[in-house]
Motif scaffolding. Sequence first.
Motif, PDB file in Angstrom:
ATOM      1  N   THR A 198      50.381  76.661 -60.772  1.00 38.76           N
ATOM      2  CA  THR A 198      49.718  75.449 -60.306  1.00 38.76           C
ATOM      3  C   THR A 198      50.625  74.626 -59.389  1.00 38.76           C
ATOM      4  O   THR A 198      50.155  74.025 -58.417  1.00 38.76           O
ATOM      5  CB  THR A 198      49.244  74.598 -61.494  1.00 38.76           C
ATOM      6  N   ALA A 199      51.929  74.593 -59.695  1.00 37.99           N
ATOM      7  CA  ALA A 199      52.860  73.889 -58.816  1.00 37.99           C
ATOM      8  C   ALA A 199      52.887  74.527 -57.433  1.00 37.99           C
ATOM      9  O   ALA A 199      52.922  73.831 -56.402  1.00 37.99           O
ATOM     10  CB  ALA A 199      54.258  73.901 -59.428  1.00 37.99           C
ATOM     11  N   TRP A 200      52.866  75.843 -57.390  1.00 40.13           N
ATOM     12  CA  TRP A 200      52.837  76.591 -56.140  1.00 40.13           C
ATOM     13  C   TRP A 200      51.595  76.217 -55.324  1.00 40.13           C
ATOM     14  O   TRP A 200      51.664  76.024 -54.108  1.00 40.13           O
ATOM     15  CB  TRP A 200      52.842  78.076 -56.482  1.00 40.13           C
ATOM     16  N   GLY A 201      50.450  76.089 -55.998  1.00 36.47           N
ATOM     17  CA  GLY A 201      49.228  75.724 -55.293  1.00 36.47           C
ATOM     18  C   GLY A 201      49.315  74.364 -54.642  1.00 36.47           C
ATOM     19  O   GLY A 201      48.788  74.157 -53.535  1.00 36.47           O
ATOM     20  N   ALA A 202      49.979  73.411 -55.303  1.00 37.55           N
ATOM     21  CA  ALA A 202      50.124  72.074 -54.721  1.00 37.55           C
ATOM     22  C   ALA A 202      51.011  72.085 -53.487  1.00 37.55           C
ATOM     23  O   ALA A 202      50.901  71.199 -52.627  1.00 37.55           O
ATOM     24  CB  ALA A 202      50.704  71.122 -55.770  1.00 37.55           C
ATOM     25  N   GLU A 203      51.893  73.082 -53.389  1.00 35.61           N
ATOM     26  CA  GLU A 203      52.820  73.157 -52.262  1.00 35.61           C
ATOM     27  C   GLU A 203      52.226  73.872 -51.046  1.00 35.61           C
ATOM     28  O   GLU A 203      52.802  73.802 -49.956  1.00 35.61           O
ATOM     29  CB  GLU A 203      54.091  73.894 -52.697  1.00 35.61           C
ATOM     30  N   LEU A 204      51.106  74.561 -51.226  1.00 40.41           N
ATOM     31  CA  LEU A 204      50.570  75.372 -50.136  1.00 40.41           C
ATOM     32  C   LEU A 204      50.040  74.533 -48.976  1.00 40.41           C
ATOM     33  O   LEU A 204      49.984  75.006 -47.843  1.00 40.41           O
ATOM     34  CB  LEU A 204      49.454  76.285 -50.657  1.00 40.41           C
ATOM     35  N   SER A 205      49.629  73.310 -49.234  1.00 39.78           N
ATOM     36  CA  SER A 205      49.111  72.459 -48.166  1.00 39.78           C
ATOM     37  C   SER A 205      49.330  70.995 -48.528  1.00 39.78           C
ATOM     38  O   SER A 205      49.316  70.632 -49.708  1.00 39.78           O
ATOM     39  CB  SER A 205      47.614  72.723 -47.949  1.00 39.78           C
ATOM     40  N   GLY A 206      49.498  70.168 -47.493  1.00 34.20           N
ATOM     41  CA  GLY A 206      49.592  68.731 -47.694  1.00 34.20           C
ATOM     42  C   GLY A 206      48.336  68.006 -47.264  1.00 34.20           C
ATOM     43  O   GLY A 206      48.259  66.786 -47.380  1.00 34.20           O
ATOM     44  N   ASP A 207      47.344  68.748 -46.777  1.00 40.57           N
ATOM     45  CA  ASP A 207      46.109  68.138 -46.304  1.00 40.57           C
ATOM     46  C   ASP A 207      45.221  67.741 -47.477  1.00 40.57           C
ATOM     47  O   ASP A 207      45.007  68.520 -48.414  1.00 40.57           O
ATOM     48  CB  ASP A 207      45.368  69.119 -45.391  1.00 40.57           C
ATOM     49  N   TYR A 208      44.653  66.530 -47.427  1.00 46.06           N
ATOM     50  CA  TYR A 208      43.852  65.974 -48.520  1.00 46.06           C
ATOM     51  C   TYR A 208      42.685  66.890 -48.888  1.00 46.06           C
ATOM     52  O   TYR A 208      42.448  67.169 -50.065  1.00 46.06           O
ATOM     53  CB  TYR A 208      43.336  64.602 -48.087  1.00 46.06           C
ATOM     54  N   HIS A 209      41.954  67.381 -47.885  1.00 43.48           N
ATOM     55  CA  HIS A 209      40.773  68.194 -48.161  1.00 43.48           C
ATOM     56  C   HIS A 209      41.129  69.668 -48.392  1.00 43.48           C
ATOM     57  O   HIS A 209      40.473  70.340 -49.188  1.00 43.48           O
ATOM     58  CB  HIS A 209      39.772  68.077 -47.015  1.00 43.48           C
ATOM     59  N   GLU A 210      42.143  70.166 -47.684  1.00 49.10           N
ATOM     60  CA  GLU A 210      42.523  71.564 -47.889  1.00 49.10           C
ATOM     61  C   GLU A 210      43.038  71.798 -49.304  1.00 49.10           C
ATOM     62  O   GLU A 210      42.811  72.853 -49.899  1.00 49.10           O
ATOM     63  CB  GLU A 210      43.580  71.993 -46.862  1.00 49.10           C
ATOM     64  N   ARG A 211      43.698  70.807 -49.864  1.00 48.66           N
ATOM     65  CA  ARG A 211      44.133  70.929 -51.255  1.00 48.66           C
ATOM     66  C   ARG A 211      42.941  71.103 -52.192  1.00 48.66           C
ATOM     67  O   ARG A 211      43.003  71.849 -53.168  1.00 48.66           O
ATOM     68  CB  ARG A 211      44.933  69.684 -51.657  1.00 48.66           C
ATOM     69  N   THR A 212      41.849  70.417 -51.898  1.00 52.16           N
ATOM     70  CA  THR A 212      40.660  70.557 -52.727  1.00 52.16           C
ATOM     71  C   THR A 212      40.084  71.961 -52.596  1.00 52.16           C
ATOM     72  O   THR A 212      39.608  72.536 -53.577  1.00 52.16           O
ATOM     73  CB  THR A 212      39.603  69.512 -52.332  1.00 52.16           C
ATOM     74  N   ARG A 213      40.134  72.531 -51.383  1.00 49.13           N
ATOM     75  CA  ARG A 213      39.657  73.917 -51.210  1.00 49.13           C
ATOM     76  C   ARG A 213      40.519  74.888 -51.999  1.00 49.13           C
ATOM     77  O   ARG A 213      40.010  75.843 -52.597  1.00 49.13           O
ATOM     78  CB  ARG A 213      39.651  74.291 -49.725  1.00 49.13           C
ATOM     79  N   ILE A 214      41.831  74.663 -52.002  1.00 46.64           N
ATOM     80  CA  ILE A 214      42.729  75.565 -52.730  1.00 46.64           C
ATOM     81  C   ILE A 214      42.415  75.530 -54.220  1.00 46.64           C
ATOM     82  O   ILE A 214      42.271  76.580 -54.867  1.00 46.64           O
ATOM     83  CB  ILE A 214      44.204  75.185 -52.464  1.00 46.64           C
ATOM     84  N   THR A 215      42.301  74.332 -54.777  1.00 44.24           N
ATOM     85  CA  THR A 215      41.969  74.246 -56.199  1.00 44.24           C
ATOM     86  C   THR A 215      40.553  74.741 -56.452  1.00 44.24           C
ATOM     87  O   THR A 215      40.265  75.298 -57.517  1.00 44.24           O
ATOM     88  CB  THR A 215      42.120  72.803 -56.722  1.00 44.24           C
TER      89      THR A 215
END
Length: 449
Positions: free
Chosen positions: A129-146
């Motif tokens: 999960t920590a790795w997923g938070a590091e993959l992008s800093g974009d507000y909406h792209e983070r939502t797509r990743i999760t």
Amino acid sequence: MTPAMRDRRWAQVLYGLPGLALAMPTIPVFVFLPTLYADDLGLGLAAVGTVLLASRLVDGITDPLVGVLSDRLTTRWGRRKPWILLGGLLAAPALVMLFLPPDGAGIGHLLTWTLVLYVGWTLISVPYTAWGAELSGDYHERTRITGWREGLMIVGILVAGAMPVLATALGLGEDAGLGLVAGAAIVLGAPAIALLLWRVPEVPLPAGRRRDLGSLWRQARGVLANRPFTRLLAAWVLNGLAGGLPAALFPLYLEHGLGVDEATRDRLILIYFVAAVVAIPGWLALSRLWSKHRAWAAAMALACVSFVWVPLLGPGDVAPFLVICILTGAALGADLALPPAMQADVIDLDALRTGQRREGVFFALWGMGTKGALALAVGLAFPILDAVGFDAQAESNTPAALATLAGLYALAPVALKVGVLALVWNHPMTRRRQAIVRKRLTRLGGETC
């Protein structure tokens, strides 16, 4: 779509893919495993609830430890990847031993292998999960990743739900379904984790950022000084308890409250999780229109309005309960996809204030909250039912015992979610504030993701 964007989307899919296998055992562990050991093996509700709560308390030590280590230690294979590999090697045999208990398995067997399983899950989940938070800093792209990760996790839950049906079709008996879940999780998880470790790059520490080498306590204290995080964490724990109670009591409520058979129970579970998968794109769209915290609040309001009717149901009221399953399942999609993306945003605030990147510590505390809430749900619900004289093996129970079961299953979660709504509705990490934080991080530390 440019090749770079296509590669980025492909990396998001590969990142989310292990979620399918990782989620497969979760519902069996939290919903069916307590019933298996307490009812089928005759160990008792209170004893099983105590063992599972104790296992989670031990787990509370390993979560922050793994978080700190995965933040601090850089190997030739990366910071996150070695821990995920080790966790998989521990979790696989533990699943087999728990889901296919040998003759005479007792409390010692349950305690030993739940500890091994929980340690393995921690070694995977915290760095993952920590790795997923590091993959992008974009507000909406983070939502797509999760969204990818949590959506595939729900698919994994659906696959696991089909295992008892498959076991019956193969003539193995429904009890063999848990063994099939363990086997499928291992068979699907091994290549998915291999692809994750091979094809998804870890994001290096940005220039100017550092790893905190202080003590575990100092790191935890520093993280907890982040007020938006502690507010979000409190909401997450309360919401986890609100979700853990109906999850732990679902089989008991359907059998003793509604009087449905196992086939109907399995169909209702399937519908519940299908509704969650179908609803995720809608919640992602709503989060773009409003914000993550407001979309999550809307989902919790929907769950409250739906759950409040459960105590009015009685034996045979399957049709209205089906509607409740669809609506609360849809709300679950937001519970899974939105809060972890909000978590990544508040970590940025910590990086701006401290100059440190410690996603592992943040998600370790997040994981502790999740596990503690689920364990507390079992540790509280089962002894309370035992105290009011509820008997899971009896054909009938007293009206007081059934009322307690319905109250714990539905009304207690509603009360808890009202508290979560109060914490979430005006959460300070808005889209605008997160954009400001990212711009300052880019200027100060060279972050570009």
